[in-house]
Design an enzyme around this catalytic site. Sequence first.
Site, PDB file in Angstrom:
ATOM      1  N   LYS A   1      -7.909  -1.609  -6.081  1.00 44.54           N
ATOM      2  CA  LYS A   1      -6.866   0.301  -5.022  1.00 44.54           C
ATOM      3  C   LYS A   1      -8.277   0.534  -5.231  1.00 44.54           C
ATOM      4  CE  LYS A   1      -2.640  -1.062  -6.564  1.00 44.54           C
ATOM      5  NZ  LYS A   1      -1.191  -0.316  -7.489  1.00 44.54           N
TER       6      LYS A   1
ATOM      7  N   GLN B   1      -0.223   1.563 -13.278  1.00 44.90           N
ATOM      8  CA  GLN B   1      -0.143   0.513 -13.034  1.00 44.90           C
ATOM      9  C   GLN B   1       1.347  -0.087 -13.729  1.00 44.90           C
ATOM     10  OE1 GLN B   1      -1.913  -0.948 -10.668  1.00 44.90           O
ATOM     11  NE2 GLN B   1      -0.600  -2.821 -10.708  1.00 44.90           N
TER      12      GLN B   1
ATOM     13  N   ASP C   1       2.292   6.020  -5.727  1.00 42.48           N
ATOM     14  CA  ASP C   1       3.357   5.541  -5.315  1.00 42.48           C
ATOM     15  C   ASP C   1       4.653   5.533  -4.584  1.00 42.48           C
ATOM     16  OD1 ASP C   1       2.209   2.640  -6.474  1.00 42.48           O
ATOM     17  OD2 ASP C   1       2.336   3.526  -8.146  1.00 42.48           O
TER      18      ASP C   1
HETATM   19  N1  GUN Z   1       2.329  -3.220 -10.333  1.00 39.95           N
HETATM   20  C1  GUN Z   1       2.991  -4.212  -9.158  1.00 39.95           C
HETATM   21  N2  GUN Z   1       2.938  -3.506  -8.137  1.00 39.95           N
HETATM   22  C2  GUN Z   1       2.550  -2.458  -8.446  1.00 39.95           C
HETATM   23  C3  GUN Z   1       2.099  -1.170  -7.860  1.00 39.95           C
HETATM   24  O1  GUN Z   1       2.588  -1.579  -6.557  1.00 39.95           O
HETATM   25  N3  GUN Z   1       1.917   0.215  -8.125  1.00 39.95           N
HETATM   26  C4  GUN Z   1       2.272   0.154 -10.012  1.00 39.95           C
HETATM   27  N4  GUN Z   1       2.184   1.128 -10.014  1.00 39.95           N
HETATM   28  N5  GUN Z   1       2.147  -0.711 -10.135  1.00 39.95           N
HETATM   29  C5  GUN Z   1       2.848  -1.849  -9.622  1.00 39.95           C
END
Ligand code: GUN
Length: 288
Positions: free
Chosen positions: A53, A97, A120
Amino acid sequence: MTTILDGKKIANEIQSEIAKEVEEIKQDGKKIPHLAAILVGDNGASQTYVNNKIKACKKVGFEYTLLQYPESIREEKLLANVDRINEDEDIDGLIVQLPLPDHISGVKVTEHISSAKDVDGFTNVNYGRITSKKPGLMPATPFGIQELLNRYEIDIKGKHCVIVGNSRNVGAPMSTIMSYHENATVTVCHIHTQDLALFTRQADILIVATGQPGLITADMVKEGVVVVDVGITRIPADNPRGYMLKGDVEFETVKFKASYITPVPGGVGPMTIASLLLNTLKATRARH
Ligand code: GUN
């Protein structure tokens, strides 16, 4: 003939479009989007996702801040840090995350993020907004899948979309997007569904998000199905990394029956990141 739904390629196209917009933002002297990411503990997969990211932010010209905390951080301290970012005028988007350590409630922390910065699309407010035709920040993975299907010009209207997985952040919002935004006929299955194959065999579009590697086999799908595999599980393997990535769908056999299919990796994962960037751009525009 089977077409691979190349999420990596489409995500790169989206990133180029965003990078162009960032150049224009710079020339106009406007606010450059700024994403903050919180990573707790040392889960290898989470570290990789967050690094990807951050890399994407660098590539499109966004500003970014990575905040890392030890596994032992207390919930109140993490919530206080979320508050601080919520109030930081320079930060436009925040992700925490997941998963978080067992002593911290992921739901509580996620819900603490300001809905205006929730790129998100996990908060209840943004979840609710998908029931509007003018949604706010869309749940990133379902939005990425919708964009992938649309960019490949796959017919969705009136088709039978079977979703396997009813999770809060993927399966549930995906069902709303496919039925309400895309006018598909939607069936939602999950781990408690009896005779899963009875339903998956009826799918024109099959979206699988269970985290159970290899759950969907060739005998469970019909000829010509469009398959989207959200699963990505690390399986121990005899290679230098010590693991390989496996989706929820048996790609090597299902691909012979599918008209379109996402690979793992390189399918849904890069599209989630592209959605995150699009949401961050949108959040920045809305705030400034
Ligand atoms: N853990 C697995 N996929 C994601 C996601 O798309 N966003 C976040 N914040 N955590 C995750």
